[in-house]
Design a protein around this motif. Sequence first.
Motif, PDB file in Angstrom:
ATOM      1  N   HIS A 175       0.870  -1.183   0.000  1.00 37.67           N
ATOM      2  CA  HIS A 175       0.000   0.000   0.000  1.00 37.67           C
ATOM      3  C   HIS A 175       0.900   1.224   0.000  1.00 37.67           C
ATOM      4  O   HIS A 175       1.574   1.513   0.988  1.00 37.67           O
ATOM      5  N   GLN A 176       0.932   1.941  -1.111  1.00 35.64           N
ATOM      6  CA  GLN A 176       1.837   3.071  -1.241  1.00 35.64           C
ATOM      7  C   GLN A 176       1.152   4.224  -1.957  1.00 35.64           C
ATOM      8  O   GLN A 176       1.175   4.312  -3.183  1.00 35.64           O
ATOM      9  N   PRO A 177       0.539   5.145  -1.199  1.00 33.84           N
ATOM     10  CA  PRO A 177      -0.060   6.322  -1.836  1.00 33.84           C
ATOM     11  C   PRO A 177       1.033   7.205  -2.450  1.00 33.84           C
ATOM     12  O   PRO A 177       2.116   7.357  -1.884  1.00 33.84           O
ATOM     13  N   TYR A 178       0.767   7.763  -3.608  1.00 36.54           N
ATOM     14  CA  TYR A 178       1.714   8.630  -4.294  1.00 36.54           C
ATOM     15  C   TYR A 178       1.310  10.085  -4.105  1.00 36.54           C
ATOM     16  O   TYR A 178       0.123  10.424  -4.088  1.00 36.54           O
ATOM     17  N   SER A 179       2.316  10.955  -4.006  1.00 40.98           N
ATOM     18  CA  SER A 179       2.027  12.383  -3.868  1.00 40.98           C
ATOM     19  C   SER A 179       3.246  13.184  -4.301  1.00 40.98           C
ATOM     20  O   SER A 179       4.371  12.687  -4.324  1.00 40.98           O
ATOM     21  N   PHE A 180       3.003  14.449  -4.671  1.00 44.26           N
ATOM     22  CA  PHE A 180       4.083  15.403  -4.907  1.00 44.26           C
ATOM     23  C   PHE A 180       3.797  16.647  -4.085  1.00 44.26           C
ATOM     24  O   PHE A 180       2.681  16.851  -3.595  1.00 44.26           O
ATOM     25  N   ILE A 181       4.801  17.494  -3.929  1.00 43.67           N
ATOM     26  CA  ILE A 181       4.679  18.699  -3.102  1.00 43.67           C
ATOM     27  C   ILE A 181       4.769  19.918  -4.002  1.00 43.67           C
ATOM     28  O   ILE A 181       5.711  20.045  -4.797  1.00 43.67           O
ATOM     29  N   ALA A 182       3.787  20.796  -3.898  1.00 46.83           N
ATOM     30  CA  ALA A 182       3.752  22.034  -4.684  1.00 46.83           C
ATOM     31  C   ALA A 182       4.092  23.206  -3.776  1.00 46.83           C
ATOM     32  O   ALA A 182       3.482  23.377  -2.712  1.00 46.83           O
ATOM     33  N   LEU A 183       5.061  24.025  -4.185  1.00 47.05           N
ATOM     34  CA  LEU A 183       5.510  25.161  -3.383  1.00 47.05           C
ATOM     35  C   LEU A 183       5.773  26.365  -4.286  1.00 47.05           C
ATOM     36  O   LEU A 183       5.929  26.230  -5.499  1.00 47.05           O
ATOM     37  N   GLY A 184       5.856  27.522  -3.662  1.00 46.12           N
ATOM     38  CA  GLY A 184       6.226  28.731  -4.378  1.00 46.12           C
ATOM     39  C   GLY A 184       5.029  29.522  -4.859  1.00 46.12           C
ATOM     40  O   GLY A 184       3.967  29.532  -4.239  1.00 46.12           O
ATOM     41  N   ALA A 185       5.215  30.182  -6.001  1.00 43.18           N
ATOM     42  CA  ALA A 185       4.196  31.089  -6.544  1.00 43.18           C
ATOM     43  C   ALA A 185       3.142  30.295  -7.307  1.00 43.18           C
ATOM     44  O   ALA A 185       2.968  30.442  -8.519  1.00 43.18           O
ATOM     45  N   VAL A 186       2.442  29.450  -6.564  1.00 44.01           N
ATOM     46  CA  VAL A 186       1.369  28.645  -7.146  1.00 44.01           C
ATOM     47  C   VAL A 186       0.080  28.944  -6.393  1.00 44.01           C
ATOM     48  O   VAL A 186       0.103  29.464  -5.275  1.00 44.01           O
TER      49      VAL A 186
END
Length: 400
Positions: free
Chosen positions: A260-271
């Motif tokens: 069981h491995q949920p995937y994710s990315f991290i959004a940072l900055g001028a978003v």
Amino acid sequence: MMLEPSRLAALPRLAIALLLATVVAGCTTLGAAGPSSGQVRKIDGEGYANGQVALIDLDPQAWRRVAAFEQSQSLAQRLGESGAGDLLIGPGDVLDIALWEAPPAVLFGTGAVIPGLDAGAQNRAVVQQVVDGAGAITVPFAGRIEVGGRTPAEIERIIVARLTGRANDPQASVRLAQNDSRNVTVLGEVAQSRRVPLGPRGERLLDIIASAGGTRAPVHQTTVQVSRDGTSAVMPLDAIIADPAQNIRMKPEDVVTVLHQPYSFIALGAVARSAEIPFEGRGISLAQAMARMGGLRDNQANIRGLFVFRLEDPGALDTETRGTIPTTDDGRVPVVYRLDLSDARGFFVAQDFMIRDQDVVYVSTAPGAEIREFLATVTSLAFSAIAIGNVVTSNNNNGN
């Protein structure tokens, strides 16, 4: 004590001056979304965890290298596609062996009669044998026979050859009653961890997972690892389902681990949305990632400064970079991919470049954004000061 009218008139200007002086003195402390594009570019060649950071422009050539490496890590590429193959007997298997001879029966005359045949037409004896650790069995009147690595048909021919001259027109039938040597072990996030026997039809990976009762976690959050002959490959389950070539045939002694491995990315900055954003196991493109984080902030984002921070496998880099840049302690390279969206062709690259689990997508702030924010702050404070001064002057005038 009453203030003189001239001093009252100067009060708004004095308040404005004091506010401006205060803001200018503290302008260096105004917040920012993160490092500027220039500051990010300066980390090229800097050290990190005994490795060295590489800054790579995300162009079609870089995307093709990354895509080719990711394809080489698939189940089909790393483990290959095995054929269905013959049903080979091995240690631990249980064989049902039926022996016949035509009348007048010499060796098996007391055996049972085959249903459907005349009582005296043919006699048989049925024996059950467990293949020992050396891959051999012992058959009455035929002696010890090496059966390991042979098919049931081959064993039948050997038995008949051994009985010829001793039995009257002998015949033999060998059936695998219990398969103990051709198994795949499946464990992890499945309904029942078990050893799944392989039949002659050549079971595939999804057959094995289904035989274990399926996954307990959602399909888009499930990863499958297959270990074979000292090599392991990992892929998301929904990517395996989507690509039939990855649903490889299993081989004896394969180990399938469902995670069981949920995937994710991290959004940072001028978003528009700074957050950890989940995505499906089959993956999303950088363009889709930009959409899920709400796009770029029009008044702040530097369209020349979209960066993807990743600990990359050296195999995804070009030969020159791979041969000269030091890796981290775990054998990876800290890489910053830079995408210039001022060139409209960059959106095509963004559609093809795939985001990986734990990537950091960062958008730097445009060079003039801090100045615009500072001026907006000063303007707001100035108008507030003027309004306060006007109120004070009006009150004092009314008092007079």
